[in-house]
Design an enzyme around this catalytic site. Sequence first.
Site, short mmCIF file in Angstrom:
data_model
loop_
_atom_site.label_atom_id
_atom_site.label_comp_id
_atom_site.label_asym_id
_atom_site.label_seq_id
_atom_site.Cartn_x
_atom_site.Cartn_y
_atom_site.Cartn_z
N HIS A 124 -28.75 -23.70 28.98
CA HIS A 124 -29.99 -23.41 29.72
C HIS A 124 -30.41 -21.96 29.59
CE1 HIS A 124 -29.54 -27.38 31.37
NE2 HIS A 124 -28.42 -27.07 31.97
N ARG B 189 -40.22 -9.92 37.19
CA ARG B 189 -39.60 -8.76 36.55
C ARG B 189 -39.99 -8.76 35.08
NH1 ARG B 189 -35.93 -11.58 33.58
NH2 ARG B 189 -34.89 -13.37 34.55
N HIS C 224 -40.15 -25.20 26.59
CA HIS C 224 -40.18 -24.13 27.59
C HIS C 224 -41.20 -23.10 27.09
CE1 HIS C 224 -37.71 -21.31 30.37
NE2 HIS C 224 -38.92 -20.80 30.17
#
Length: 718
Positions: free
Chosen positions: A265, A323, A238
Amino acid sequence: MLTRQSVRQSRSAVLAIIRARQSSTQPPDPNIKPLESILIANRGEIAIRVNKTAARHGITTTTLYTDPDAASQHAYSSSRSYNLGQTSEYLNQAKILALAKDHGCQAIHPGYGFLSENADFARKCAEAGITFIGPPPSAIDDMGDKARSKEIMNAAGVPCVPGYHGSDQAPQRLAKEAEAIGFPVLIKAVRGGGGKGMRIVQSADAFSDMLDSARREAMNSFGNDEVLVEKYITTPRHIEVQVFADKYGNSLALGERDCSIQRRHQKILEESPAPELDDNIRKDLWQKARAAAEAVKYEGAGTVEFIFDNDTGKFYFMEMNTRLQVEHPVTEMVTGLDLVQWQIMVAEGRRLPLTQDEVEERISKRGHAIEARIYAENPDRGFIPDSGKLLHVRLPVATDDIRIDTGFVQGDTVSSHYDPMIAKLIVRGEDRRDAVRKLAVALESYEVAGPVTNIDFLKRCCESNDFAEGRVETGYIPKHHDELFAKRTPTPEVLIQAALSSFLQAKSQKPTVPQQTQANTPTSLSWSSPQSNLQSRNFTFQSADEETTPGTTPQTHSIQISQLSPTQFTAQAGNNSYTLTSTLDPTTNTLTTYFPHTRHTSRIIHASDSSIIHLFTPQGSYRLTPTQPGWLAKALGTTEKANSLLSPMPCKILRVDVKPGDVVKKDQTLLVIESMKMETVIRSPGEGLVVKRVVHGQGEVVGTGVELVEFEEIEAKE
């Protein structure tokens, strides 16, 4: 003495000086609208973090809190703070906007979570004449809908994971698409993030149950249960890129972060730069992230997240978080920039102050940074969240290279109503190896007593060879399960320390001693103490975190302590006998014990609201509980329920899958519970059991340790 009025006046004076200096050096720009007051529509460490930057730049802040957060640190971080009321009111758009207007707030900073990615709220801010410190509503809409975002990314030349992102949400259609993609697949909520509404499905047989679970969690967290189905990459990393854009079409990539170490996750370790990544791929990631931001006319801080396939070296767009990220301090460490200040600057209408080349030059000189998230959770029990009072907190010493962002101090309570993150520990080193070493040392000095935390688990991650070498992937934790979850049995030295501490604490309880002797410390007790009958005592401990199954008994450890003089003791632990010297410093709860060939120094906390003893030792931390003698249990009228399954945390029962009389197999689903907006499946701990009684039903809210299901054993057939 400073009053709230004087604080506001001081901030106004600072602001006036800053604005005066700016106006004296440059002509006023009609596109720039300086912000003088901001309402922070969030809680915890991010509210405190935003408040610090605002105050540093002379901007007045207003904070909000709910009833469970009434005594929280962020509620006191500003001179103006208002109670929203019930637990869920951080999502009450009308109330938050009304407060902002009533108190003259020019802008709202939403932090992360809650309303930070709510396009409807951003629109309402604009309609009310209040600046939303975030991207335009259109960008939130485009990137918040994961199906729509994939279409935009494909058009912009940003590669996407193969999958189904259609509007037909019929279970049969989704199951058919999953079959076409090929298992394993990933079910993911179309809205939201943070791992909520996400399930990995290994086979067609499991798809229906996983889909139902993902949808329930998505609806509970985001008010929308639409999902997409994508190919699940088996050895992924990731990797995300921090982007920034202004109102004039300028965009920057402020480096990438590797967030592959995850559980449920959700990230627990993040670092920058990403390790073991080819530099050409790194620059391509930055370019694709900027293209993604420009495709939706982005403004402000955003994060473009990619799945990187370790097997092929290819990467795919996953989603964009519109964000500020929880892990933004990692980027601040490797760039030397204040990203909250940049958010405010862009919201005021200012241009980005650096070029891409200047950003890259900064990154090349500032080494490597890693962030560890400190959670109230139990790694040994599936990382289930915990809550409760922080009885003891000891932080690493903050330096230029060690930073702690936290919303809690000792004495605060981690609420079961919100995310269980206690703090973020961020370190920076000259290179990755140096950063890993600094993180390991900082974690060694981080102590939290009260709720169970993941601190020792993070230590084991740092010690793991593959992590130290940068060989990471999102499946790192299950792949290294035996290494990271190795069972730790308290050593005799640890058990003796616990017994000595309990012994000395008991001897310090001297209610009938004359006043003049009350100042005596536990290490200099008078032999005429009314507690002199405690010169010798037996102690029996068991691990407070040891997970047991119905019908089994946790391992117990017996220690005998005899006191020879105020500081001299003998200890019997199993077949081993020791003569030792021990002293307790009651001001720091530090017990120093000299064994025959070594010295052990531990910090020991006795929980006043429970029987748990917290020990912080060089060998790690331990939670022990004294066991009650059988006669005491009978005297108190208590009985053991050996065949009962208890709730692991405060929770709401979402579903009950068994009924009295059912025969259950090992790992069969019994109930599904929800705590802190995360679903947890409660499974049968063993085979050959019959459900005798389901104590609580769907929709009920229960506390920790409450009986959920009672079993009876099946009689063996002859």
